[in-house]
Write an enzyme that holds these catalytic residues in place. Structure first.
Site, short mmCIF file in Angstrom:
data_model
loop_
_atom_site.label_atom_id
_atom_site.label_comp_id
_atom_site.label_asym_id
_atom_site.label_seq_id
_atom_site.Cartn_x
_atom_site.Cartn_y
_atom_site.Cartn_z
N HIS A 182 -1.11 -0.74 -0.96
CA HIS A 182 -0.66 0.70 -0.84
C HIS A 182 0.91 0.93 -1.45
O HIS A 182 1.10 -0.25 -1.40
CB HIS A 182 -0.70 1.10 0.77
CG HIS A 182 -0.22 2.39 0.66
ND1 HIS A 182 0.61 3.11 0.63
CD2 HIS A 182 -1.39 3.22 1.35
CE1 HIS A 182 0.12 4.51 1.04
NE2 HIS A 182 -0.58 4.66 1.39
N ASP A 335 0.88 6.95 6.27
CA ASP A 335 -0.15 7.31 4.97
C ASP A 335 -1.74 7.08 4.41
O ASP A 335 -2.94 7.60 4.28
CB ASP A 335 0.22 7.35 3.76
CG ASP A 335 -0.38 8.07 2.96
OD1 ASP A 335 -0.81 9.37 2.65
OD2 ASP A 335 -0.70 7.34 1.51
#
Length: 376
Positions: A182, A335
């Site tokens: 990520h 997220d």
């Protein structure tokens, strides 16, 4: 400081409604008190998902745990008497849910649940609370960014065992099993590294090396096909890309236990040999840990950055903090959950695929079970 921050988050929480989405934070956990250490070690040494002893694990595991307890208790005493991992995980969960309530209100209210593998709160504790709360959506969120059968896998297998033979509750059920690449995770680590680099003189930076340290694995686990080493390496590359590859770096490994071969080079041995090669300064990055616990506070801080550094004559050594409650890290968690909820993938195909040389009967059964029950 952690207690004060956690108290403030609890006070600021505006949601007293029945939670709609439960986020289960999965991790190994750590004893908060010295009298928990023995049971903690017992559970680790008898967990065949975590450790496979060559013979008589039911006998040898408890013996090793009992033998190691006094030494490990002293280590926890050296860092204040217990692990802060539960405090950090609760804080991270609260901040994550507050962020999600602002950014994805359609799935609110959110509530974090902690499910540790070897110390309270256990899987049973988390899911008993989830069922009492009668949530609509349950997300299993591994707090190991890089997946390993020994860590993430053990937690997921334990959840399968909890539900085995029970009527499955009427809630949506999904899995976030890994998130090594990520971009916000990489940005967070890069920001933390920059802060430590600012504390090092320009002269020392000429002979500096960044050591990314992660918990090692037995080579037999790696050779079975465990994806952990490659995923840790992927995180390292993304972090160094954020730093424009401005310094030399090396992925090293820590926390070896027992005489069998483990993935190397080991962190302490790397420091020793780099000093012989003329390196004067080190920045040590706990790249596979998202909050402070025994491996960072004792092994890295005391054993390596203090005792070993003094022994071999290191001029400068800085240990980068774990992400803890860094804003970029909390945003990364949010997220990841948002992307997951917006996707149509309740459980990843990678998670459902066994290692090529898997010999664990628990994995066969649990992966089949997850394929059947997961839905968004």
């Amino acid at each position: 400081m952690i207690k004060k921050a956690f108290y403030n988050v609890r006070c600021l929480s505006t949601s007293n409604l029945k939670p709609k989405t439960g986020i289960v934070m999965l991790n190994m956990g750590g004893p908060e008190k010295l009298d928990q250490v023995g049971d903690y070690l017992f559970k680790i040494m008898t967990d065949r998902d975590m450790i496979q002893l060559p013979i008589a694990q039911d006998i040898l595991g408890p013996w090793i745990a009992k033998r190691r307890t006094p030494k490990v208790q002293k280590m926890y005493k050296d860092i204040g008497g217990g692990s802060p991992i539960l405090k950090w995980t609760k804080l991270q969960g609260e901040l994550l849910c507050k962020t999600l309530e602002k950014e994805m209100p359609q799935n609110a209210p959110y509530k974090p649940y902690v499910a540790f593998r070897y110390v309270t709160p256990f899987t049973d504790d988390a899911f008993s609370e989830l069922e009492r709360d009668n949530v609509e959506q349950v997300i299993l969120f591994s707090q190991y960014p890089q997946y390993s059968c020994a860590t993430s896998g053990s937690s997921f297998n334990d959840i399968y065992r909890y539900f085995k033979g029970k009527k499955f509750p009427d809630f949506k059920f999904s899995v976030i099993d890994r998130w090594a690449t990520h971009p916000l995770l990489a940005k967070c680590f890069a920001d933390l590294i920059r802060k430590e680099l600012q504390q090092i003189s320009d002269d020392d930076k000429k002979d500096l090396i960044i050591l990314f340290s992660a918990h090692s694995l037995p080579l037999k686990t790696v050779n079975r096909g465990d994806s952990y080493p490659s995923e840790v390496g992927a995180t390292v590359q993304l972090v160094m890309s954020e730093l424009n590859f401005s310094y030399p770096y090396q992925l090293v490994w820590q926390s070896k236990v027992g005489p069998l071969p483990w993935l190397g080079p080991m962190t302490d041995e790397a420091i020793k040999t780099y000093v012989k090669q003329g390196k004067k300064a080190f920045v040590v990055v706990p790249i596979a840990f998202v909050n402070e616990h025994i491996e960072t506070l004792h092994e890295l801080d005391i054993e390596y950055c203090k005792e070993l550094a003094n022994e071999v004559g290191v001029k400068t050594i800085r240990r980068v903090a774990t992400p803890n409650d860094h804003p970029l890290f909390i945003q990364a968690l949010a997220d990841i959950v948002k992307t997951h909820l917006q996707s149509s993938i309740a459980v990843s195909p990678k998670f459902l695929t066994r290692c090529p040389h898997c010999v664990n009967i628990n994995c066969i059964k649990s992966k089949k079970w997850y394929a059947e029950v997961c839905r968004l």
